[in-house]
Write a protein that holds these residues in place. Sequence first.
Motif, PDB file in Angstrom:
ATOM      1  N   VAL A   7       0.860  -1.176   0.000  1.00 24.96           N
ATOM      2  CA  VAL A   7       0.000   0.000   0.000  1.00 24.96           C
ATOM      3  C   VAL A   7       0.902   1.233   0.000  1.00 24.96           C
ATOM      4  O   VAL A   7       1.809   1.342   0.819  1.00 24.96           O
ATOM      5  N   LEU A  24      -2.281   0.131   9.480  1.00 25.75           N
ATOM      6  CA  LEU A  24      -2.322  -0.895   8.430  1.00 25.75           C
ATOM      7  C   LEU A  24      -1.161  -1.887   8.450  1.00 25.75           C
ATOM      8  O   LEU A  24      -1.215  -2.919   7.784  1.00 25.75           O
ATOM      9  N   CYS A  30       3.391  -1.138   3.971  1.00 26.62           N
ATOM     10  CA  CYS A  30       3.113   0.262   3.634  1.00 26.62           C
ATOM     11  C   CYS A  30       4.385   1.035   3.314  1.00 26.62           C
ATOM     12  O   CYS A  30       5.388   0.915   4.016  1.00 26.62           O
ATOM     13  N   LEU A  50      -2.724  -0.802  -4.172  1.00 26.50           N
ATOM     14  CA  LEU A  50      -3.567   0.242  -3.596  1.00 26.50           C
ATOM     15  C   LEU A  50      -2.744   1.464  -3.214  1.00 26.50           C
ATOM     16  O   LEU A  50      -1.643   1.337  -2.678  1.00 26.50           O
ATOM     17  N   ILE A  52      -3.351   5.179  -1.087  1.00 30.93           N
ATOM     18  CA  ILE A  52      -4.181   6.078  -0.284  1.00 30.93           C
ATOM     19  C   ILE A  52      -3.536   7.443  -0.401  1.00 30.93           C
ATOM     20  O   ILE A  52      -2.379   7.621  -0.035  1.00 30.93           O
ATOM     21  N   LEU A  79      -7.697   5.203  -2.979  1.00 25.98           N
ATOM     22  CA  LEU A  79      -8.590   5.777  -1.973  1.00 25.98           C
ATOM     23  C   LEU A  79      -8.109   7.189  -1.680  1.00 25.98           C
ATOM     24  O   LEU A  79      -6.914   7.405  -1.500  1.00 25.98           O
ATOM     25  N   SER A  81      -7.994  10.341   0.870  1.00 24.40           N
ATOM     26  CA  SER A  81      -8.056  10.608   2.297  1.00 24.40           C
ATOM     27  C   SER A  81      -8.340  12.098   2.456  1.00 24.40           C
ATOM     28  O   SER A  81      -7.552  12.929   2.006  1.00 24.40           O
ATOM     29  N   SER A 116     -11.997  -1.153   4.397  1.00 24.08           N
ATOM     30  CA  SER A 116     -12.005  -0.329   3.181  1.00 24.08           C
ATOM     31  C   SER A 116     -10.813  -0.665   2.290  1.00 24.08           C
ATOM     32  O   SER A 116     -10.940  -0.740   1.076  1.00 24.08           O
ATOM     33  N   VAL A 117      -9.667  -0.854   2.914  1.00 24.57           N
ATOM     34  CA  VAL A 117      -8.450  -1.175   2.154  1.00 24.57           C
ATOM     35  C   VAL A 117      -8.531  -2.593   1.592  1.00 24.57           C
ATOM     36  O   VAL A 117      -8.284  -2.828   0.412  1.00 24.57           O
ATOM     37  N   THR A 118      -8.928  -3.538   2.424  1.00 24.96           N
ATOM     38  CA  THR A 118      -8.969  -4.947   2.020  1.00 24.96           C
ATOM     39  C   THR A 118      -9.910  -5.188   0.851  1.00 24.96           C
ATOM     40  O   THR A 118      -9.597  -5.958  -0.050  1.00 24.96           O
TER      41      THR A 118
END
Length: 123
Positions: A7, A24, A30, A50, A52, A79, A81, A116-118
């Motif tokens: 991520v 996370l 990450c 992914l 963010i 996503l 933020s 939300s991430v998964t």
Amino acid sequence: MNAKSKVLIVDDEPEVGEILGVLLEEQFDCEICTDATQALEALRKTDFPLIITDLEMPQINGIRFIKQVRELNRKTAILISTGHDCEHPKVQEALQAGANGILTKPFMDPDDLIRSVTKLIPH
């Protein structure tokens, strides 16, 4: 054991990136960048399922960053933020530019964040 999904977290406020990373890190690998230019470099080197990203950043804002990511990779989930609600014009513009969803600041429920991430990371 399976490798953790990667991520990419992009936020010009280092403490926000760190908070997301801590929330996370048990389930995801990450990488945190403090600006969009740094994040684009990371994307050229590594495949992230992914991203963010903050919406409000200096130099390259979140919307412009999303458009640049989409030019590089159509499959990466994004996503945004933000402290704005989903009806805010900037949020709507980000979604039209290719964002897949929104995380509302402040991040109150770690379980909601992980869900939300998964759900956006292919298994």
